[in-house]
Write a protein that holds these residues in place. Structure first.
Motif, PDB file in Angstrom:
ATOM      1  N   HIS A   1      -5.914   3.085  -4.517  1.00  0.00           N
ATOM      2  CA  HIS A   1      -5.944   3.228  -3.055  1.00  0.00           C
ATOM      3  C   HIS A   1      -6.459   4.634  -2.706  1.00  0.00           C
ATOM      4  O   HIS A   1      -6.044   5.214  -1.721  1.00  0.00           O
TER       5      HIS A   1
ATOM      6  N   HIS B   1       3.733  -1.932   3.241  1.00  0.00           N
ATOM      7  CA  HIS B   1       3.656  -0.557   2.747  1.00  0.00           C
ATOM      8  C   HIS B   1       4.940  -0.134   2.052  1.00  0.00           C
ATOM      9  O   HIS B   1       6.037  -0.544   2.447  1.00  0.00           O
TER      10      HIS B   1
ATOM     11  N   PRO C   1      -8.196   2.857   2.162  1.00  0.00           N
ATOM     12  CA  PRO C   1      -7.210   3.300   3.156  1.00  0.00           C
ATOM     13  C   PRO C   1      -7.698   2.950   4.563  1.00  0.00           C
ATOM     14  O   PRO C   1      -8.901   3.034   4.860  1.00  0.00           O
TER      15      PRO C   1
ATOM     16  N   ASP D   1       0.815  -1.213   0.000  1.00  0.00           N
ATOM     17  CA  ASP D   1       0.000   0.000   0.000  1.00  0.00           C
ATOM     18  C   ASP D   1       0.853   1.269   0.000  1.00  0.00           C
ATOM     19  O   ASP D   1       2.060   1.229   0.226  1.00  0.00           O
ATOM     20  N   ASP D   2       0.153   2.377  -0.201  1.00  0.00           N
ATOM     21  CA  ASP D   2       0.750   3.723  -0.118  1.00  0.00           C
ATOM     22  C   ASP D   2       1.924   3.875  -1.081  1.00  0.00           C
ATOM     23  O   ASP D   2       2.977   4.432  -0.746  1.00  0.00           O
TER      24      ASP D   2
ATOM     25  N   HIS E   1      -6.020   9.366   0.197  1.00  0.00           N
ATOM     26  CA  HIS E   1      -5.932   8.487   1.372  1.00  0.00           C
ATOM     27  C   HIS E   1      -6.823   8.931   2.528  1.00  0.00           C
ATOM     28  O   HIS E   1      -6.383   9.023   3.685  1.00  0.00           O
TER      29      HIS E   1
END
Ligand SMILES: [Zn+2]
Length: 210
Positions: A58, A179, A103, A8-9, A62
């Protein structure tokens, strides 16, 4: 026992070096990207796509989905879709599937059914979709194995958490959460190595929707 790595991110400024680790070890993954990060690091995301990695949505900024109206959620998703499509175009790769992750794992609370409808109508596919083929299946990607890497930068602590999460894993198919932003290259590479050297067979997350 299969494990599917989801990151993620992304993309962060250090994605390039992180990709080197993944590519060297032949570890497949999906990167769940924030639209705002794609604005800054589109070329890095394109390199990931060229290397056979997949990009998921995503949201743009966020947010906690439960703070959003349906229109705001749609806008967050659509704005990010434009960026993701642009990356695939830049890489000259056709996009294999539309994937989405909320998120914070916040699915929208009371608006969750409406948000699922947005995802369904947008053609998103979740990992459960293939399991039953039911239209009511979730269209977002949750996870099952989580070392809570965003709450520590300590390698020993992260390793202990990874071992505990691995021991607690009971499924034949584990979706692993990790992440990009928030982890430096060394910690990222260490985690990928632990996962790669574990008892799990690492498989392409897209196998879950095919
Ligand atoms: Zn996130």
């Amino acid at each position: 026992m299969n494990a599917y790595l989801t990151i993620d991110d992304a993309p962060s400024a250090t994605l390039d070096e992180k990709l080197d680790t993944l590519v060297a070890r032949g570890v497949p993954a999906v990167f769940f990207c924030e639209g705002r990060r794609l604005d800054d690091h589109e070329a890095l995301a394109a390199r990931a796509v060229e290397a056979g990695y997949h990009l998921g949505n995503h949201t743009y900024s966020h947010p906690h989905a439960s703070d959003l109206s349906v229109a705001e959620f749609e806008a967050e998703v659509a704005r990010t879709e434009e960026r993701i499509d642009a990356v695939y175009e830049r890489a000259g790769v056709s996009r294999p599937a539309k994937l989405f992750r909320f998120p914070f794992g916040d699915d929208g609370g009371e608006r969750a059914p409406a948000f699922q409808r947005v995802l369904r109508e947008g053609g998103f596919v979740g990992p459960a979709a293939t399991a039953s083929g039911d239209e009511s299946d979730s269209r977002d990607w949750s996870w099952t194995l989580d070392a809570e890497d965003w709450t520590t930068d300590d390698r020993t602590e992260l390793r202990a958490r990874f071992d505990a999460a691995t021991r607690a894993a009971t499924g034949d198919e584990e979706v692993v959460l990790f992440h990009d932003a928030g982890n430096d290259v060394a910690l990222f590479s260490a985690f990928v190595a632990w996962l790669d050297d574990s008892a799990f067979a690492l498989a392409d997350p897209l196998e879950l929707v095919r």
